[in-house]
Scaffold this motif. Structure first.
Motif, PDB file in Angstrom:
ATOM      1  N   LEU A 153      40.170  46.999  31.112  1.00 28.83           N
ATOM      2  CA  LEU A 153      39.974  45.951  31.994  1.00 28.83           C
ATOM      3  C   LEU A 153      40.987  44.580  31.794  1.00 28.83           C
ATOM      4  CD1 LEU A 153      36.583  46.389  33.804  1.00 28.83           C
ATOM      5  CD2 LEU A 153      38.841  47.144  34.484  1.00 28.83           C
ATOM      6  N   LEU A 154      40.452  44.271  30.281  1.00 31.37           N
ATOM      7  CA  LEU A 154      41.120  43.116  29.648  1.00 31.37           C
ATOM      8  C   LEU A 154      42.576  43.042  29.744  1.00 31.37           C
ATOM      9  CD1 LEU A 154      38.369  42.396  26.749  1.00 31.37           C
ATOM     10  CD2 LEU A 154      38.724  41.096  28.864  1.00 31.37           C
ATOM     11  N   LEU A 155      43.072  44.178  29.333  1.00 25.88           N
ATOM     12  CA  LEU A 155      44.398  44.229  29.467  1.00 25.88           C
ATOM     13  C   LEU A 155      45.077  44.430  30.860  1.00 25.88           C
ATOM     14  CD1 LEU A 155      44.740  46.796  26.297  1.00 25.88           C
ATOM     15  CD2 LEU A 155      45.186  44.355  26.103  1.00 25.88           C
ATOM     16  N   ALA A 156      44.449  45.209  31.637  1.00 29.02           N
ATOM     17  CA  ALA A 156      44.925  45.381  32.847  1.00 29.02           C
ATOM     18  C   ALA A 156      45.151  44.407  33.829  1.00 29.02           C
ATOM     19  CB  ALA A 156      44.139  46.750  33.502  1.00 29.02           C
ATOM     20  N   LEU A 157      44.067  43.488  33.604  1.00 29.91           N
ATOM     21  CA  LEU A 157      44.056  42.357  34.627  1.00 29.91           C
ATOM     22  C   LEU A 157      45.036  41.543  34.464  1.00 29.91           C
ATOM     23  CD1 LEU A 157      42.376  40.927  36.765  1.00 29.91           C
ATOM     24  CD2 LEU A 157      41.052  39.731  34.851  1.00 29.91           C
ATOM     25  N   PRO A 158      45.579  41.182  33.368  1.00 33.53           N
ATOM     26  CA  PRO A 158      46.751  40.159  33.233  1.00 33.53           C
ATOM     27  C   PRO A 158      48.005  40.832  33.717  1.00 33.53           C
ATOM     28  CG  PRO A 158      45.592  39.973  31.280  1.00 33.53           C
ATOM     29  CD  PRO A 158      44.958  40.902  31.990  1.00 33.53           C
ATOM     30  N   ALA A 159      48.165  42.040  33.495  1.00 34.53           N
ATOM     31  CA  ALA A 159      49.342  43.024  33.541  1.00 34.53           C
ATOM     32  C   ALA A 159      49.362  42.838  35.110  1.00 34.53           C
ATOM     33  CB  ALA A 159      49.313  44.149  33.137  1.00 34.53           C
ATOM     34  N   ALA A 160      48.253  43.326  35.823  1.00 39.33           N
ATOM     35  CA  ALA A 160      48.343  43.320  37.330  1.00 39.33           C
ATOM     36  C   ALA A 160      48.635  42.075  38.038  1.00 39.33           C
ATOM     37  CB  ALA A 160      46.887  44.039  37.827  1.00 39.33           C
ATOM     38  N   TYR A 161      48.262  40.934  37.453  1.00 38.89           N
ATOM     39  CA  TYR A 161      48.619  39.729  37.791  1.00 38.89           C
ATOM     40  C   TYR A 161      49.950  39.457  37.965  1.00 38.89           C
ATOM     41  CZ  TYR A 161      48.529  34.564  38.094  1.00 38.89           C
ATOM     42  OH  TYR A 161      48.711  32.956  38.358  1.00 38.89           O
ATOM     43  N   ALA A 162      50.508  39.795  36.811  1.00 40.17           N
ATOM     44  CA  ALA A 162      52.287  39.531  36.453  1.00 40.17           C
ATOM     45  C   ALA A 162      52.979  40.368  37.613  1.00 40.17           C
ATOM     46  CB  ALA A 162      52.408  39.763  35.280  1.00 40.17           C
ATOM     47  N   LEU A 199      45.867  29.596  32.935  1.00 42.40           N
ATOM     48  CA  LEU A 199      45.905  31.079  33.396  1.00 42.40           C
ATOM     49  C   LEU A 199      44.598  31.717  32.983  1.00 42.40           C
ATOM     50  CD1 LEU A 199      47.430  33.389  34.439  1.00 42.40           C
ATOM     51  CD2 LEU A 199      48.346  33.922  31.962  1.00 42.40           C
ATOM     52  N   PRO A 200      43.986  31.549  31.877  1.00 47.73           N
ATOM     53  CA  PRO A 200      42.624  32.446  31.588  1.00 47.73           C
ATOM     54  C   PRO A 200      41.730  31.908  32.662  1.00 47.73           C
ATOM     55  CG  PRO A 200      43.575  31.692  29.562  1.00 47.73           C
ATOM     56  CD  PRO A 200      44.331  30.914  30.490  1.00 47.73           C
ATOM     57  N   THR A 201      41.746  30.909  32.866  1.00 46.75           N
ATOM     58  CA  THR A 201      40.763  30.182  33.955  1.00 46.75           C
ATOM     59  C   THR A 201      40.831  30.540  35.212  1.00 46.75           C
ATOM     60  OG1 THR A 201      40.558  28.106  32.645  1.00 46.75           O
ATOM     61  CG2 THR A 201      39.645  28.092  34.966  1.00 46.75           C
ATOM     62  N   LEU A 221      42.392  33.608  35.872  1.00 49.08           N
ATOM     63  CA  LEU A 221      42.106  34.819  35.926  1.00 49.08           C
ATOM     64  C   LEU A 221      40.580  35.083  35.864  1.00 49.08           C
ATOM     65  CD1 LEU A 221      44.736  36.514  33.272  1.00 49.08           C
ATOM     66  CD2 LEU A 221      44.816  36.730  35.786  1.00 49.08           C
ATOM     67  N   GLY A 222      39.918  34.531  35.263  1.00 50.43           N
ATOM     68  CA  GLY A 222      38.308  34.611  35.131  1.00 50.43           C
ATOM     69  C   GLY A 222      37.478  33.961  35.949  1.00 50.43           C
ATOM     70  N   ARG A 223      37.984  32.856  36.641  1.00 52.97           N
ATOM     71  CA  ARG A 223      37.216  32.188  37.545  1.00 52.97           C
ATOM     72  C   ARG A 223      37.549  32.333  38.995  1.00 52.97           C
ATOM     73  NH1 ARG A 223      34.803  26.706  34.619  1.00 52.97           N
ATOM     74  NH2 ARG A 223      34.052  27.653  32.602  1.00 52.97           N
ATOM     75  N   VAL A 224      38.870  32.567  39.182  1.00 52.83           N
ATOM     76  CA  VAL A 224      39.440  32.643  40.570  1.00 52.83           C
ATOM     77  C   VAL A 224      39.815  33.982  40.929  1.00 52.83           C
ATOM     78  CG1 VAL A 224      41.260  31.640  41.929  1.00 52.83           C
ATOM     79  CG2 VAL A 224      40.346  30.210  40.307  1.00 52.83           C
ATOM     80  N   VAL A 225      40.583  34.527  40.194  1.00 52.98           N
ATOM     81  CA  VAL A 225      41.105  36.081  40.595  1.00 52.98           C
ATOM     82  C   VAL A 225      40.252  37.305  40.360  1.00 52.98           C
ATOM     83  CG1 VAL A 225      42.550  37.897  40.137  1.00 52.98           C
ATOM     84  CG2 VAL A 225      43.636  35.343  39.912  1.00 52.98           C
ATOM     85  N   ALA A 226      39.352  36.859  39.246  1.00 56.09           N
ATOM     86  CA  ALA A 226      38.505  38.323  39.023  1.00 56.09           C
ATOM     87  C   ALA A 226      37.138  38.207  40.033  1.00 56.09           C
ATOM     88  CB  ALA A 226      37.706  37.829  37.753  1.00 56.09           C
ATOM     89  N   PRO A 227      36.825  37.082  40.399  1.00 58.78           N
ATOM     90  CA  PRO A 227      35.428  37.188  41.564  1.00 58.78           C
ATOM     91  C   PRO A 227      35.979  37.532  42.801  1.00 58.78           C
ATOM     92  CG  PRO A 227      35.473  35.288  40.291  1.00 58.78           C
ATOM     93  CD  PRO A 227      36.781  35.560  39.937  1.00 58.78           C
ATOM     94  N   ILE A 228      37.507  37.220  43.474  1.00 56.01           N
ATOM     95  CA  ILE A 228      37.822  37.758  44.586  1.00 56.01           C
ATOM     96  C   ILE A 228      38.172  39.261  44.763  1.00 56.01           C
ATOM     97  CG2 ILE A 228      39.686  37.317  46.213  1.00 56.01           C
ATOM     98  CD1 ILE A 228      40.000  34.561  45.419  1.00 56.01           C
ATOM     99  N   ALA A 229      38.609  39.647  43.320  1.00 55.19           N
ATOM    100  CA  ALA A 229      39.122  41.225  43.513  1.00 55.19           C
ATOM    101  C   ALA A 229      37.779  41.856  42.759  1.00 55.19           C
ATOM    102  CB  ALA A 229      40.248  41.278  42.700  1.00 55.19           C
ATOM    103  N   LEU A 230      36.665  41.477  42.712  1.00 53.84           N
ATOM    104  CA  LEU A 230      35.688  42.128  41.976  1.00 53.84           C
ATOM    105  C   LEU A 230      35.436  43.419  42.386  1.00 53.84           C
ATOM    106  CD1 LEU A 230      33.278  41.781  39.740  1.00 53.84           C
ATOM    107  CD2 LEU A 230      31.931  40.984  41.690  1.00 53.84           C
ATOM    108  N   PRO A 231      35.380  43.593  43.805  1.00 54.02           N
ATOM    109  CA  PRO A 231      35.237  45.210  44.236  1.00 54.02           C
ATOM    110  C   PRO A 231      36.228  46.107  43.797  1.00 54.02           C
ATOM    111  CG  PRO A 231      34.834  43.706  46.101  1.00 54.02           C
ATOM    112  CD  PRO A 231      35.497  42.681  44.918  1.00 54.02           C
TER     113      PRO A 231
END
Length: 286
Positions: free
Chosen positions: A97-106, A191-193, A195-205
């Motif tokens: 998940l830690l590696l896939a989240l930035p890759a999927a964001y890009a 970018l870390p903020t 991913l961690g505080r904006v993108v991750a909560p919205i895409a949590l499901p």
């Protein structure tokens, strides 16, 4: 005075069709559940009753198979194997998940050039049969001292699940509104903020659905675990194969062991079923 219009009754043909579809759905569900129910029942039978042909539904019930699986009567304990499977599955899922989240964001929100080719490259890595890479991976593990080491499985499972995780999360993150991300960046979020505080909560499901799929794949993996481990890093599926010996197949014990080893996956699925349904429907056509 307002008048309400009664809903006209459904035609009889529609009711019959709906009832037929309902019966068909129940029959299909029972067809899939029946082997699992039979495995549960067989696990509570003695080996003699489990080996009868045809099998007896009225055979006496016993906990002998579970006692032997847990080593109560002096057999091998399953706890080291269960701990190894838990460690390899959980740690590899977190790393994936830690590696896939930035890759999927890009690939979705800030798409790189020719991002469709990148996605195809990720997916093409899953087209190689696992057995084709068995010998090179074994030699690499042997030369680096990673044989019979649970960290070798962690690295391997992370690499195996990463393409699927990137592919799934790319479709989930494409549903995240870009305006929210741009607003956070205007406020100075890096970018870390983001991913961690904006993108991750919205895409949590979607993240939960991806994590569950990766956990299941890692927990159930047998081929590499069988070849790369021995005694120290033995996983639960490898421990399960120990009930198939030269003396024959101990059916009741195999059923009991299979049920116990399947419980973590079933528990994770039930716990995350709402997130799984939401996540798998994020990329659906509305």
């Amino acid at each position: 005075m307002a008048t309400t219009t009664a809903t006209p009754p459904r035609p009889r043909g529609h009711r019959i069709k709906g009832a037929a579809l309902g019966v068909t759905a129940w029959l299909a569900g029972l067809l899939f559940v029946a082997p699992l129910l039979w495995m549960v029942l067989t696990s509570f039978h003695s080996e003699a009753d489990a080996a009868t042909n045809p099998p007896s539904l009225a055979a006496s019930l016993t906990l002998d198979s579970y006692r032997e699986f847990f080593g109560v009567d002096g057999g091998a304990s399953p706890w080291p194997a269960l701990i190894n499977s838990t460690m390899a599955s959980v740690v590899s899922t977190l790393l994936t998940l830690l590696l896939a989240l930035p890759a999927a964001y890009a690939l979705s929100i800030r798409p790189v050039k020719r991002w469709t080719d990148v996605l195809f490259f990720f997916l093409s890595t899953k087209m190689l049969p696992l057995v084709a890479g068995l010998l090179p991976i074994y030699l690499f593990a042997k030369n680096t001292g990673l044989l019979d080491n649970v960290w070798a499985l962690v690295i391997l499972y992370t690499a195996m699940n990463l393409p699927i995780a990137v592919w799934m999360m790319q479709s989930f993150l494409s549903e995240v509104p870009v305006a929210i991300i741009e607003a956070a960046q205007i406020d100075g979020a890096r970018l870390p903020t983001v991913l961690g505080r904006v993108v991750a909560p919205i895409a949590l499901p979607g993240i939960a659905a991806t994590a569950l799929i990766c956990f299941i794949f890692s927990w159930n993996e047998l081929l590499f675990a069988r070849v790369l481990t021995g005694v120290v890093a033995e996983t639960a599926p490898v421990f399960l194969t120990g009930f198939i010996t030269s003396q024959g197949l101990f059916l009741a014990k195999v059923c009991a062991a299979s049920l116990v080893i399947s419980l973590p996956v079933l528990a994770a699925g039930f716990a995350a079923q709402d997130k799984l349904v939401q996540g798998l429907s994020l990329g659906a056509v509305k």
